[in-house]
Design an enzyme around this catalytic site. Structure first.
Site, PDB file in Angstrom:
ATOM      1  N   GLU A  18     -33.349  53.679   3.814  1.00 42.85           N
ATOM      2  CA  GLU A  18     -31.887  53.596   3.933  1.00 42.85           C
ATOM      3  C   GLU A  18     -31.580  53.118   5.337  1.00 42.85           C
ATOM      4  O   GLU A  18     -31.067  53.841   6.171  1.00 42.85           O
ATOM      5  CB  GLU A  18     -31.198  54.936   3.663  1.00 42.85           C
ATOM      6  N   HIS A 186     -25.309  54.558  -2.337  1.00 42.16           N
ATOM      7  CA  HIS A 186     -24.998  54.847  -0.939  1.00 42.16           C
ATOM      8  C   HIS A 186     -23.526  55.245  -0.803  1.00 42.16           C
ATOM      9  O   HIS A 186     -22.679  54.762  -1.549  1.00 42.16           O
ATOM     10  CB  HIS A 186     -25.286  53.610  -0.077  1.00 42.16           C
ATOM     11  N   ASP A 307     -31.679  56.277   8.146  1.00 46.65           N
ATOM     12  CA  ASP A 307     -30.267  55.877   8.230  1.00 46.65           C
ATOM     13  C   ASP A 307     -30.006  55.150   9.540  1.00 46.65           C
ATOM     14  O   ASP A 307     -28.936  55.254  10.133  1.00 46.65           O
ATOM     15  CB  ASP A 307     -29.324  57.073   8.078  1.00 46.65           C
TER      16      ASP A 307
END
Length: 347
Positions: A18, A186, A307
């Site tokens: 991600e 997401h 992230d």
């Protein structure tokens, strides 16, 4: 830090998935326009002071990103367009064109460093049949590993949106099932009509709180709509250690059994989660949340992620390397599960 030919010897090899990017053209426009940066920051529930350095990293694919990966032992990253991406483009034709442009751009970045980068496709569900065609092109033509969808898709304007359980998206899901690749769901902020709860509290509507509740609710829609009966091979990925769902799964199942409102499902919600859902560690480096996730979904369905650049690679790497889990589970989460799911070769 410059990338070197070998990773830090002490680091556990990792795959991250991600990890966001933005097109450098948009980054340059935002950084040159304080009002535009403030507007984008507000829409995402962050401050301009936070978002400026993030934007600088979003549009960079070289020394800074690769060096940070190398220092953290991240051997490979699957890149995706940052939220809200093409899901926020109100005009369907423009959204379709933008998805193709972004996928071509991302493919160029991957081609420069295929040893370090792969991609998730951006798709414009404003035109579901075209989205299916673009998904096929991205997977079979560009070699992407799956698709990332930034929450609901705006329909006509910023006030209205469509969720992934709706029948209009069945052609897209049929193509996804045929291609047998995962969809990463997401977060993005809730539709304007759902933001009243956050009035006077802008700090709540983004990653601090609103992102998780919005994405968890989207997932529960899929679970309760019979989506996983209709498309039983679906591979759905959720970030942030499941957006809170592992902690709430028992209660959600329990109360649904008492109040099904006429809905009938082929399995229990925990069974669907076990069969169809993977979760990542992105931006949630909590021992308690990780242990709860292992107990709820199992270590085989947990994947390391950071992230980046909203969170930093070093902190995520330090955490997973000392988290209170078995070494077998640590290696599965760090890289083994992603290698199995995506076929990534760490060399």
């Amino acid at each position: 830090m410059k990338e070197t030919g070998s990773m830090t010897a002490a680091r556990l090899p990792k795959i991250a998935l991600e990890e966001a990017y933005e097109h450098p053209d948009k980054v340059a426009r935002l950084l040159a326009d304080e009002a535009a940066l403030a507007d984008v920051s507000d829409n995402g529930g962050v401050t301009p002071e936070f978002y400026r350095p993030v934007q600088e990293k979003l549009g960079e694919f070289g020394e800074v990103r690769l060096g940070s990966m190398a220092a953290a032992g991240i051997r490979h990253t699957i890149l995706s367009l940052t939220a809200p991406g093409v899901q926020s483009v109100a005009d369907p034709a423009a959204a379709t064109a933008e998805a193709r442009r972004q996928n071509d751009f991302l493919a160029e970045q991957v081609a420069r460093r295929p040893d370090r980068y792969s991609g998730f496709a951006a798709i414009a569900l404003q035109e579901p049949e075209n989205a299916a065609a673009e998904l096929r092109r991205a997977i079979t033509g560009l070699g992407f590993k799956g698709v990332l969808v930034n929450g609901y898709t705006n329909i006509g304007d910023s006030e209205h949106g469509g969720y992934l359980d709706e029948p209009r998206y069945h052609p897209f899901w049929e193509t996804l099932a045929e291609l047998d690749v995962p969809l990463y769901l997401h977060p993005r902020p809730s539709l304007p009509g759902g933001l009243g709860l956050y009035a006077g509290h802008p700090e709540m509507k983004g990653a601090t709180w609103g992102f998780g509740t919005e994405t968890a609710s989207h997932t529960v829609r899929l679970l309760l709509s019979g989506h996983f009966d209709r498309f039983p091979t679906t591979k759905l990925i959720l970030g942030h250690l499941g957006e809170g769902l592992p902690a709430l799964l028992w209660r959600t199942q329990h109360m649904f059994e008492d109040n099904p409102f006429g809905r009938r499902l082929g399995k229990s919600l925990p069974e669907y989660v076990a069969d169809n859902i993977w979760i990542t560690t992105s931006g949630n480096f909590s021992d308690h949340a990780l242990v709860n996730a292992v107990l709820t979904v199992g270590a085989d369905h947990i994947l390391f992620s950071v992230d980046y650049p909203y969170s930093e690679n070093a902190g995520a790497a330090d955490w997973i390397e000392r988290a209170p889990i078995s070494e077998l589970d640590r290696r599965k989460i760090a890289h083994g599960n992603a290698r199995a799911l995506f076929g990534v070769d760490l060399g």
